[in-house]
Design an enzyme around this catalytic site. Structure first.
Site, PDB file in Angstrom:
ATOM      1  N   GLY A  46       7.593   0.688   3.092  1.00 41.86           N
ATOM      2  CA  GLY A  46       6.905  -0.546   2.727  1.00 41.86           C
ATOM      3  C   GLY A  46       5.630  -0.218   1.991  1.00 41.86           C
ATOM      4  O   GLY A  46       5.053   0.866   2.167  1.00 41.86           O
ATOM      5  N   GLN A  51      -2.783  -1.555  -1.367  1.00 43.01           N
ATOM      6  CA  GLN A  51      -2.679  -0.092  -1.249  1.00 43.01           C
ATOM      7  C   GLN A  51      -2.660   0.598  -2.614  1.00 43.01           C
ATOM      8  O   GLN A  51      -2.862   1.809  -2.693  1.00 43.01           O
ATOM      9  CB  GLN A  51      -1.408   0.294  -0.473  1.00 43.01           C
ATOM     10  CG  GLN A  51      -1.421  -0.163   0.982  1.00 43.01           C
ATOM     11  CD  GLN A  51      -0.158   0.262   1.697  1.00 43.01           C
ATOM     12  OE1 GLN A  51       0.838  -0.440   1.692  1.00 43.01           O
ATOM     13  NE2 GLN A  51      -0.192   1.452   2.288  1.00 43.01           N
ATOM     14  N   CYS A  94       1.586   4.834   7.849  1.00 44.43           N
ATOM     15  CA  CYS A  94       1.174   4.062   6.683  1.00 44.43           C
ATOM     16  C   CYS A  94       0.811   5.034   5.570  1.00 44.43           C
ATOM     17  O   CYS A  94       0.149   6.039   5.825  1.00 44.43           O
ATOM     18  CB  CYS A  94      -0.040   3.206   7.060  1.00 44.43           C
ATOM     19  SG  CYS A  94      -0.652   2.200   5.709  1.00 44.43           S
ATOM     20  N   LEU A  95       1.254   4.717   4.357  1.00 48.07           N
ATOM     21  CA  LEU A  95       0.941   5.603   3.228  1.00 48.07           C
ATOM     22  C   LEU A  95      -0.561   5.664   2.974  1.00 48.07           C
ATOM     23  O   LEU A  95      -1.040   6.614   2.359  1.00 48.07           O
ATOM     24  CB  LEU A  95       1.682   5.130   1.964  1.00 48.07           C
ATOM     25  CG  LEU A  95       3.214   5.224   2.052  1.00 48.07           C
ATOM     26  CD1 LEU A  95       3.866   4.607   0.828  1.00 48.07           C
ATOM     27  CD2 LEU A  95       3.661   6.669   2.239  1.00 48.07           C
ATOM     28  N   HIS A 136       3.711  -5.490   9.230  1.00 42.53           N
ATOM     29  CA  HIS A 136       2.729  -4.452   8.879  1.00 42.53           C
ATOM     30  C   HIS A 136       2.203  -4.682   7.454  1.00 42.53           C
ATOM     31  O   HIS A 136       0.995  -4.611   7.214  1.00 42.53           O
ATOM     32  CB  HIS A 136       3.412  -3.079   9.026  1.00 42.53           C
ATOM     33  CG  HIS A 136       2.646  -1.896   8.523  1.00 42.53           C
ATOM     34  ND1 HIS A 136       2.362  -0.799   9.310  1.00 42.53           N
ATOM     35  CD2 HIS A 136       2.131  -1.600   7.297  1.00 42.53           C
ATOM     36  CE1 HIS A 136       1.693   0.101   8.598  1.00 42.53           C
ATOM     37  NE2 HIS A 136       1.541  -0.362   7.370  1.00 42.53           N
ATOM     38  N   GLU A 137       3.126  -4.995   6.527  1.00 43.10           N
ATOM     39  CA  GLU A 137       2.705  -5.185   5.126  1.00 43.10           C
ATOM     40  C   GLU A 137       1.899  -6.474   4.964  1.00 43.10           C
ATOM     41  O   GLU A 137       0.937  -6.511   4.193  1.00 43.10           O
ATOM     42  CB  GLU A 137       3.918  -5.183   4.184  1.00 43.10           C
ATOM     43  CG  GLU A 137       4.793  -3.934   4.232  1.00 43.10           C
ATOM     44  CD  GLU A 137       4.029  -2.637   4.138  1.00 43.10           C
ATOM     45  OE1 GLU A 137       2.969  -2.593   3.478  1.00 43.10           O
ATOM     46  OE2 GLU A 137       4.467  -1.645   4.746  1.00 43.10           O
ATOM     47  N   HIS A 140      -1.610  -5.920   5.748  1.00 43.43           N
ATOM     48  CA  HIS A 140      -2.369  -5.316   4.645  1.00 43.43           C
ATOM     49  C   HIS A 140      -2.981  -6.391   3.746  1.00 43.43           C
ATOM     50  O   HIS A 140      -4.084  -6.225   3.228  1.00 43.43           O
ATOM     51  CB  HIS A 140      -1.452  -4.448   3.772  1.00 43.43           C
ATOM     52  CG  HIS A 140      -1.288  -3.037   4.242  1.00 43.43           C
ATOM     53  ND1 HIS A 140      -2.334  -2.146   4.315  1.00 43.43           N
ATOM     54  CD2 HIS A 140      -0.186  -2.350   4.625  1.00 43.43           C
ATOM     55  CE1 HIS A 140      -1.873  -0.967   4.736  1.00 43.43           C
ATOM     56  NE2 HIS A 140      -0.574  -1.061   4.940  1.00 43.43           N
TER      57      HIS A 140
HETATM   58 NI    NI Z   1       0.750   0.453   5.614  1.00 44.49          NI
END
Ligand code: NI
Length: 174
Positions: A46, A51, A94-95, A136-137, A140
């Site tokens: 995701g 991000q 998470c990236l 989760h996204e 963000h």
């Molecule tokens: Ni993330």
């Protein structure tokens, strides 16, 4: 399509509440496609627009396993309509929080309304890993990271390690 640089914590751009898109036009579709390419390369399941430094309510998800056919989901302006009382716990990463993982409890199912790639309104119920990943996204888009769901003590440890790792890599690159 293009691969975009991914911002990592702690960075103030990850703490912003993002703006809705006025409509899904070619620029939003390009953002979605670039985000998917960036996510697949990382690799991740995701990615949310903040991000990659874009403060818009856009996210992409694909929870297909390695070797399975890709099942990309592209969303603009996602809204959580309802969630289940039943909760589920997944170990999240998470990236933007590289190399750190923690168990996070979230509703097991979530009904989401969003604009799709064509700009059409869709409503869909998600469960399993997709439900967790989409929640989760969406977090963000509201400036919330998965580490905001764990204890302040654990969060502090992770953020200090990330800051230290960044200083080290800056020193190596200098
Ligand atoms: Ni993330």
């Amino acid at each position: 399509m293009a691969v975009l640089p991914i911002i990592t914590a702690p960075d103030p751009r990850l703490k912003l509440a993002c703006e809705p898109v006025a409509r899904v036009d070619d620029s939003v579709r390009k953002l979605m496609d670039d985000m998917l390419e960036t996510m697949y390369l990382a690799p991740g399941i995701g990615l949310a627009a903040p991000q990659v430094g874009v403060a818009k309510r856009v996210l992409v998800v694909d929870v297909a396993r390695e070797g399975e056919e890709r099942t990309p989901i592209r969303m603009a302006n996602p809204e959580v309509l309802s969630v289940s009382d039943e909760m589920a716990t997944y170990e999240e990463g998470c990236l933007s929080v590289p190399d750190h993982y923690a168990d996070v409890e979230r509703p097991a199912r979530a009904r989401i309304r969003y604009l799709d790639y064509q700009g059409e309104i869709r409503e869909q119920e998600f469960d399993g890993l997709a439900a967790t990943c989409i929640q989760h996204e969406i977090d963000h888009l509201n400036g919330v990271l998965f580490i905001d769901h764990i204890s302040a003590l654990k969060r502090g440890i992770i953020l200090r390690k990330l800051t230290k790792a960044r200083r080290l890599s800056a020193a190596v690159e200098a």
